[in-house]
Enzyme design. Sequence first.
Site, short mmCIF file in Angstrom:
data_model
loop_
_atom_site.label_atom_id
_atom_site.label_comp_id
_atom_site.label_asym_id
_atom_site.label_seq_id
_atom_site.Cartn_x
_atom_site.Cartn_y
_atom_site.Cartn_z
N HIS A 182 -7.00 -5.68 1.95
CA HIS A 182 -5.86 -5.15 2.70
C HIS A 182 -5.35 -6.27 3.61
O HIS A 182 -6.14 -6.91 4.32
CB HIS A 182 -6.28 -4.00 3.62
CG HIS A 182 -6.75 -2.77 2.91
ND1 HIS A 182 -5.98 -1.64 2.81
CD2 HIS A 182 -7.93 -2.49 2.29
CE1 HIS A 182 -6.66 -0.71 2.16
NE2 HIS A 182 -7.84 -1.20 1.84
N VAL B 169 -10.67 3.04 -3.72
CA VAL B 169 -10.33 2.55 -5.06
C VAL B 169 -11.33 1.45 -5.43
O VAL B 169 -11.41 0.41 -4.75
CB VAL B 169 -8.89 2.00 -5.11
CG1 VAL B 169 -8.58 1.44 -6.50
CG2 VAL B 169 -7.89 3.11 -4.75
N ASP C 254 0.85 -1.19 0.00
CA ASP C 254 0.00 0.00 0.00
C ASP C 254 0.90 1.25 0.00
O ASP C 254 1.89 1.31 0.73
CB ASP C 254 -0.91 0.00 1.23
CG ASP C 254 -2.05 0.99 1.09
OD1 ASP C 254 -3.21 0.55 0.98
OD2 ASP C 254 -1.78 2.21 1.08
N HIS D 41 -10.15 -5.29 -3.58
CA HIS D 41 -8.84 -5.58 -3.00
C HIS D 41 -9.00 -5.95 -1.53
O HIS D 41 -9.88 -5.45 -0.85
CB HIS D 41 -7.89 -4.38 -3.14
CG HIS D 41 -8.44 -3.09 -2.62
ND1 HIS D 41 -9.33 -2.33 -3.33
CD2 HIS D 41 -8.24 -2.43 -1.45
CE1 HIS D 41 -9.65 -1.24 -2.65
NE2 HIS D 41 -9.00 -1.28 -1.49
P1 5GP Z 1 -9.70 1.40 0.07
O1 5GP Z 1 -10.11 2.54 0.96
O2 5GP Z 1 -10.25 1.54 -1.31
O3 5GP Z 1 -9.98 0.06 0.69
O4 5GP Z 1 -8.12 1.47 0.02
C1 5GP Z 1 -7.38 1.84 -1.09
C2 5GP Z 1 -5.94 1.77 -0.72
O5 5GP Z 1 -5.16 1.90 -1.88
C3 5GP Z 1 -5.50 2.87 0.26
O6 5GP Z 1 -4.98 2.26 1.45
C4 5GP Z 1 -4.42 3.63 -0.52
O7 5GP Z 1 -3.34 4.02 0.30
C5 5GP Z 1 -4.01 2.63 -1.58
N1 5GP Z 1 -3.59 3.23 -2.83
C6 5GP Z 1 -4.25 4.20 -3.51
N2 5GP Z 1 -3.60 4.50 -4.65
C7 5GP Z 1 -2.49 3.70 -4.68
C8 5GP Z 1 -1.41 3.56 -5.61
O8 5GP Z 1 -1.33 4.22 -6.63
N3 5GP Z 1 -0.47 2.65 -5.31
C9 5GP Z 1 -0.52 1.90 -4.17
N4 5GP Z 1 0.48 1.03 -3.97
N5 5GP Z 1 -1.52 1.99 -3.28
C10 5GP Z 1 -2.49 2.89 -3.53
#
Ligand code: 5GP
Length: 126
Positions: free
Chosen positions: A111, A105, A40, A109
């Site tokens: 985490h 995003v 992340d 996915h």
């Molecule tokens: P969500 O809130 O959608 O579950 O988490 C999305 C995660 O994707 C966040 O923890 C954020 O830090 C990570 N993230 C967003 N954009 C990128 C990126 O371009 N590269 C990486 N490696 N992680 C990302």
Amino acid sequence: MNNAPLTPHSEKDCIFCRISRGEIPARKVYEDDDFVAFHDINPVAPVHFLLIPRAHIASLAEADMRHQAVLGKMLAMAGQLAREQGCADGFRTIINTGKVGLQEVYHLHIHIIGGPQPLPPMLRKS
Ligand code: 5GP
Ligand code: ZN
């Protein structure tokens, strides 16, 4: 009623599809024909990586029985990947879904979060 779609990104401009295709860089920890795992960009613990299917599924809310193989594989892979990243004594898996789940995003996915020390409680109980 809010009829806004839960899928603000198309596969073309989806950031995780772009990582899967190698169009934008990521610190990958694993990849095969169907999955990619990468750190992340904004970790919340010493170990924090994301496991995604290469197939664009916007969120868990969009998944159904057609996706059972891919969903099963994702969970089945998590333990070994977590151990390889140093989570010898356990880890936390989180799937944020939709507006209520504060999903950022819109590409499914998991985490995988851990570290040598126990993590803080996930949700505060009142
Ligand atoms: P969500 O809130 O959608 O579950 O988490 C999305 C995660 O994707 C966040 O923890 C954020 O830090 C990570 N993230 C967003 N954009 C990128 C990126 O371009 N590269 C990486 N490696 N992680 C990302
Ligand atoms: Zn995508």
